[in-house]
Every structure is written in C-alpha cells, then in structure tokens.
Enzyme design. Sequence first.
Site, PDB file in Angstrom:
ATOM      1  N   GLN A 107     -22.852  38.062  48.486  1.00 24.42           N
ATOM      2  CA  GLN A 107     -21.389  38.108  48.363  1.00 24.42           C
ATOM      3  C   GLN A 107     -20.906  39.544  48.556  1.00 24.42           C
ATOM      4  O   GLN A 107     -19.709  39.797  48.581  1.00 24.42           O
ATOM      5  CB  GLN A 107     -20.962  37.626  46.974  1.00 24.42           C
ATOM      6  CG  GLN A 107     -21.351  36.206  46.649  1.00 24.42           C
ATOM      7  CD  GLN A 107     -21.116  35.897  45.172  1.00 24.42           C
ATOM      8  OE1 GLN A 107     -20.012  35.579  44.760  1.00 24.42           O
ATOM      9  NE2 GLN A 107     -22.157  36.022  44.371  1.00 24.42           N
ATOM     10  N   HIS A 125     -18.896  37.133  52.224  1.00 23.84           N
ATOM     11  CA  HIS A 125     -17.558  37.704  52.014  1.00 23.84           C
ATOM     12  C   HIS A 125     -17.249  38.858  52.969  1.00 23.84           C
ATOM     13  O   HIS A 125     -16.371  39.671  52.682  1.00 23.84           O
ATOM     14  CB  HIS A 125     -17.404  38.162  50.550  1.00 23.84           C
ATOM     15  CG  HIS A 125     -17.404  37.023  49.559  1.00 23.84           C
ATOM     16  ND1 HIS A 125     -17.566  37.189  48.209  1.00 23.84           N
ATOM     17  CD2 HIS A 125     -17.250  35.683  49.754  1.00 23.84           C
ATOM     18  CE1 HIS A 125     -17.518  36.011  47.600  1.00 23.84           C
ATOM     19  NE2 HIS A 125     -17.333  35.072  48.515  1.00 23.84           N
TER      20      HIS A 125
HETATM   21  C1  BJW Z   1     -25.987  43.283  36.914  1.00 26.31           C
HETATM   22  C2  BJW Z   1     -26.247  44.617  36.765  1.00 26.31           C
HETATM   23  C3  BJW Z   1     -27.525  45.022  37.121  1.00 26.31           C
HETATM   24  C4  BJW Z   1     -24.245  44.354  36.153  1.00 26.31           C
HETATM   25  N1  BJW Z   1     -28.392  44.136  37.586  1.00 26.31           N
HETATM   26  N2  BJW Z   1     -26.851  42.410  37.379  1.00 26.31           N
HETATM   27  C5  BJW Z   1      -7.096  28.630  42.130  1.00 26.31           C
HETATM   28  C6  BJW Z   1      -6.224  29.222  43.061  1.00 26.31           C
HETATM   29  C7  BJW Z   1      -6.704  29.786  44.260  1.00 26.31           C
HETATM   30  C8  BJW Z   1      -8.038  29.765  44.560  1.00 26.31           C
HETATM   31  C9  BJW Z   1      -8.865  29.168  43.635  1.00 26.31           C
HETATM   32  C10 BJW Z   1      -8.425  28.608  42.451  1.00 26.31           C
HETATM   33  N3  BJW Z   1      -9.479  28.096  41.786  1.00 26.31           N
HETATM   34  C11 BJW Z   1     -10.572  28.330  42.512  1.00 26.31           C
HETATM   35  C12 BJW Z   1     -10.218  28.974  43.643  1.00 26.31           C
HETATM   36  C13 BJW Z   1     -11.118  29.417  44.705  1.00 26.31           C
HETATM   37  C14 BJW Z   1     -11.404  30.906  44.569  1.00 26.31           C
HETATM   38  C15 BJW Z   1     -12.162  31.133  43.279  1.00 26.31           C
HETATM   39  O1  BJW Z   1     -13.344  30.887  43.186  1.00 26.31           O
HETATM   40  N4  BJW Z   1     -11.520  31.632  42.246  1.00 26.31           N
HETATM   41  C16 BJW Z   1     -12.183  31.792  40.926  1.00 26.31           C
HETATM   42  C17 BJW Z   1     -11.919  33.187  40.389  1.00 26.31           C
HETATM   43  C18 BJW Z   1     -11.726  30.670  40.041  1.00 26.31           C
HETATM   44  N5  BJW Z   1     -12.197  31.215  45.734  1.00 26.31           N
HETATM   45  C19 BJW Z   1     -11.633  31.550  46.866  1.00 26.31           C
HETATM   46  O2  BJW Z   1     -10.440  31.752  46.967  1.00 26.31           O
HETATM   47  C20 BJW Z   1     -12.561  31.666  48.052  1.00 26.31           C
HETATM   48  N6  BJW Z   1     -12.031  30.937  49.132  1.00 26.31           N
HETATM   49  C21 BJW Z   1     -11.903  29.594  49.056  1.00 26.31           C
HETATM   50  O3  BJW Z   1     -12.287  28.948  48.109  1.00 26.31           O
HETATM   51  O4  BJW Z   1     -11.306  29.039  50.173  1.00 26.31           O
HETATM   52  C22 BJW Z   1     -10.796  27.709  50.028  1.00 26.31           C
HETATM   53  C23 BJW Z   1      -9.466  27.800  49.320  1.00 26.31           C
HETATM   54  C24 BJW Z   1      -8.397  28.271  50.025  1.00 26.31           C
HETATM   55  C25 BJW Z   1      -7.161  28.344  49.386  1.00 26.31           C
HETATM   56  C26 BJW Z   1      -7.013  27.976  48.035  1.00 26.31           C
HETATM   57  C27 BJW Z   1      -8.129  27.547  47.331  1.00 26.31           C
HETATM   58  C28 BJW Z   1      -9.354  27.454  47.981  1.00 26.31           C
HETATM   59  C29 BJW Z   1     -12.675  33.100  48.513  1.00 26.31           C
HETATM   60  C30 BJW Z   1     -13.352  33.974  47.532  1.00 26.31           C
HETATM   61  C31 BJW Z   1     -13.404  35.390  48.087  1.00 26.31           C
HETATM   62  C32 BJW Z   1     -13.877  36.397  47.048  1.00 26.31           C
HETATM   63  N7  BJW Z   1     -13.619  37.710  47.544  1.00 26.31           N
HETATM   64  C33 BJW Z   1     -14.063  38.846  46.754  1.00 26.31           C
HETATM   65  C34 BJW Z   1     -13.614  40.145  47.473  1.00 26.31           C
HETATM   66  C35 BJW Z   1     -14.496  40.428  48.691  1.00 26.31           C
HETATM   67  C36 BJW Z   1     -14.140  41.712  49.357  1.00 26.31           C
HETATM   68  C37 BJW Z   1     -14.341  42.914  48.462  1.00 26.31           C
HETATM   69  O5  BJW Z   1     -15.479  43.209  48.048  1.00 26.31           O
HETATM   70  O6  BJW Z   1     -13.341  43.559  48.166  1.00 26.31           O
HETATM   71  O7  BJW Z   1     -15.493  38.813  46.633  1.00 26.31           O
HETATM   72  S1  BJW Z   1     -13.513  38.800  45.050  1.00 26.31           S
HETATM   73  C38 BJW Z   1     -15.013  39.379  44.355  1.00 26.31           C
HETATM   74  O8  BJW Z   1     -15.685  38.342  43.587  1.00 26.31           O
HETATM   75  C39 BJW Z   1     -15.913  39.668  45.557  1.00 26.31           C
HETATM   76  C40 BJW Z   1     -17.253  39.263  45.041  1.00 26.31           C
HETATM   77  O9  BJW Z   1     -18.128  39.012  46.126  1.00 26.31           O
HETATM   78  C41 BJW Z   1     -16.931  38.041  44.225  1.00 26.31           C
HETATM   79  C42 BJW Z   1     -17.959  37.704  43.196  1.00 26.31           C
HETATM   80  O10 BJW Z   1     -18.090  38.726  42.268  1.00 26.31           O
HETATM   81  P1  BJW Z   1     -19.559  39.132  41.797  1.00 26.31           P
HETATM   82  O11 BJW Z   1     -20.319  39.656  42.933  1.00 26.31           O
HETATM   83  O12 BJW Z   1     -20.143  38.005  41.047  1.00 26.31           O
HETATM   84  O13 BJW Z   1     -19.254  40.387  40.849  1.00 26.31           O
HETATM   85  P2  BJW Z   1     -18.808  40.398  39.331  1.00 26.31           P
HETATM   86  O14 BJW Z   1     -18.246  41.748  39.061  1.00 26.31           O
HETATM   87  O15 BJW Z   1     -17.985  39.237  39.001  1.00 26.31           O
HETATM   88  O16 BJW Z   1     -20.162  40.207  38.502  1.00 26.31           O
HETATM   89  C43 BJW Z   1     -21.151  41.228  38.480  1.00 26.31           C
HETATM   90  C44 BJW Z   1     -22.335  40.701  37.680  1.00 26.31           C
HETATM   91  O17 BJW Z   1     -23.360  41.663  37.781  1.00 26.31           O
HETATM   92  C45 BJW Z   1     -22.044  40.508  36.180  1.00 26.31           C
HETATM   93  O18 BJW Z   1     -22.499  39.222  35.790  1.00 26.31           O
HETATM   94  C46 BJW Z   1     -22.879  41.598  35.512  1.00 26.31           C
HETATM   95  O19 BJW Z   1     -23.412  41.188  34.255  1.00 26.31           O
HETATM   96  C47 BJW Z   1     -23.977  41.778  36.516  1.00 26.31           C
HETATM   97  N8  BJW Z   1     -24.610  43.075  36.503  1.00 26.31           N
HETATM   98  N9  BJW Z   1     -25.075  45.223  36.265  1.00 26.31           N
HETATM   99  C48 BJW Z   1     -27.993  42.814  37.690  1.00 26.31           C
HETATM  100  N10 BJW Z   1     -27.870  46.327  37.001  1.00 26.31           N
END
Ligand code: BJW
Length: 256
Positions: A107, A125
């Site tokens: 991601q 992503h």
């Molecule tokens: C360690 C550590 C160490 C610390 N070792 N671990 C209601 C309205 C609208 C949309 C939605 C909705 N409900 C659901 C949706 C869908 C939405 C969604 O999922 N929302 C949720 C929040 C509910 N998803 C989308 O919108 C996606 N598209 C989609 O579904 O299309 C269809 C659709 C269209 C229209 C409407 C609805 C659906 C797109 C998602 C795109 C996400 N984009 C981002 C930005 C990317 C660009 C950028 O980098 O700027 O992606 S957001 C951000 O979150 C980024 C990440 O890839 C993603 C995930 O985050 P990640 O990687 O898990 O990071 P963290 O910070 O959350 O977690 C870090 C972890 O590491 C923690 O657990 C720590 O404990 C751990 N950690 N140190 C190992 N040393």
Amino acid sequence: MAQNAFAPVPRALADALGAARYVAALTGAGISAESGLATFREAQTGLWARFDPRELATPSAFAKNPKLVWEWYAWRREQAAAAEPNAGHRALAELERRLPRFLLITQNVDGLHQRAGSRNLVELHGNIGRVKCSREGTIVERWDAPRDSVPRCASCGALLRPDVVWFEETLPADALAQAEAAARECDMLLVIGTSAEVYPAAALPASARASGATVVEINPHATPLSARVDYALRGPSGAVLPALLASLEAGGSGAK
Ligand code: BJW
C-alpha cells in the site's frame, strides 16, 4: 486463535513457511517507520504536525487547496528520497529470492521496497515518485515548478497531482486483480505494518484465510485484524522479518 510470539519464531510457522509453494506479503506504512517515514495514523512532526494525513489524501482536499496538498506531497517525496530501506524491506527482498513463488503487495507509495531489491511487486496505492495530469491521468515526466502555485499539464493546462490513490478513488484495476488473485491462491499471507483499516487492501487477509492460507500479522500493536490471524508476531518488522528469514534458513523445507 492467534499465537502471540515473537522470539523465537514458532517452529510450526517456520515449517509452514518452508513448505509453502506460494507466499504473498501485504505491507503498509509501518514497514517504513524504521526508515524514518511517518505512518498515516501516527502523529506527524514539524511543519505538518497540525494536519491529519487522512484529510490531505483526498480528492476534496486537492480541489479545495491544491497548493497545500501539492506541498505536502513534495515534502513527503523529499523524505522518501532521503530515506533508506531498512532490515524489514531487505528481508522481504531476500524472501522473494529464496521462496519458490513470492508476491509483494504494498500500500506504500515510497518506493523503498524497489530500492531494497524487491521485483515481483504490486503497488496498490500508486507511487509518490510519479506525477500525473489531474484531468487526463497521463504520467508527466517533467514539469515547471512555479513558486506560488501548483504545476500544470503542458498539454491541457489542468493541475498536476501525484500518481497515488486517494480515498474515494478506485485502485488500479490490474494491481487490485493481481492482489486479489494472490490472496485466493497463496499458501501464506504475511500482513506487515498496516492498521488494516483501509479497503479494499484490508479485505485481502480475510480472503486469503477463507481460501485456506495461513495468515501472519507482523506489527508491534494489535489491529482489527489481530483476532482473525493464525500468528500475530508482535514487534517491529525490521526485527521480526529478519528473524522469520533466519527461521527459514534454519530448516524450512521448500526454499530454493
Ligand atoms: C509498524 C511499525 C514497525 C508502526 N513495524 N509495523 C465511506 C466513504 C468513502 C469511502 C469509504 C467509506 N467506507 C469505506 C470506504 C472505502 C475507503 C476506506 O477504506 N475507508 C476506510 C478508512 C473506512 N477506501 C477507499 O476509498 C479506496 N477506494 C475505494 O474503495 O474505491 C471504491 C470506492 C469509491 C468511492 C466511494 C467508496 C468506495 C481508496 C483507498 C486509498 C487509500 N489511500 C491512502 C493514501 C495513498 C497515497 C499517500 O500515501 O499519500 O493510502 S490513505 C493511507 O491509508 C494510505 C495507506 O496506504 C493506507 C493504509 O494505511 P497503512 O499503510 O495501514 O498505515 P497506518 O498508518 O494506518 O498503519 C501503520 C501501522 O504500522 C500501524 O498498525 C502501526 O502499529 C504499524 N507500525 N511501526 C511494523 N516498526
């Protein structure tokens, strides 16, 4: 029920890894934390401390204040370029070389997996190193960077934006299809450094488990996924992944 154990890696897990014909890994921002890059759901520092990344990574934020979003990405691009892959990134690149079949699904947009040597990789992503036209979606290699405004597409005049997937945007269809197929087909899925809150990536572990794969979470903290994995290895991925690799070297049966 998940087994919580980090050191040593459980023998049964090492054996399952060694016997696996197809291993996939799903990574999130946590794997780059030990390279000094901020995760999404943990506090930012300095200039950006007052902004919530979840609110900047949206089409509506870009429509409302493109300069703010462009500058945030320019800052993050610089941070990623200055960062170095860590032991976790390198261990995954090594697993790709050692295992019969391995796919890395990330991601992350920071490019650190590629710099660590991973080649069989799916970017769900996008990548912060690429820029595209916000109207036509065409990738732009070079652009003028005016001091006080956002660069524009030389062909149509629309604003340029990073080639990343924001909330409410659809993921690249090929990348998502590859990731979903891997979840269905793999024998083991490693879920590393992700809060498992953002869909559709967050659905991959459940799909893998429903298809019979062993699901392993590697994260210092519990997530909504933790109760539904076979193994939860609690620790930083920069320590846990090298330990997992070492356990494979110590006796796995399926390594090349
Ligand atoms: C360690 C550590 C160490 C610390 N070792 N671990 C209601 C309205 C609208 C949309 C939605 C909705 N409900 C659901 C949706 C869908 C939405 C969604 O999922 N929302 C949720 C929040 C509910 N998803 C989308 O919108 C996606 N598209 C989609 O579904 O299309 C269809 C659709 C269209 C229209 C409407 C609805 C659906 C797109 C998602 C795109 C996400 N984009 C981002 C930005 C990317 C660009 C950028 O980098 O700027 O992606 S957001 C951000 O979150 C980024 C990440 O890839 C993603 C995930 O985050 P990640 O990687 O898990 O990071 P963290 O910070 O959350 O977690 C870090 C972890 O590491 C923690 O657990 C720590 O404990 C751990 N950690 N140190 C190992 N040393």
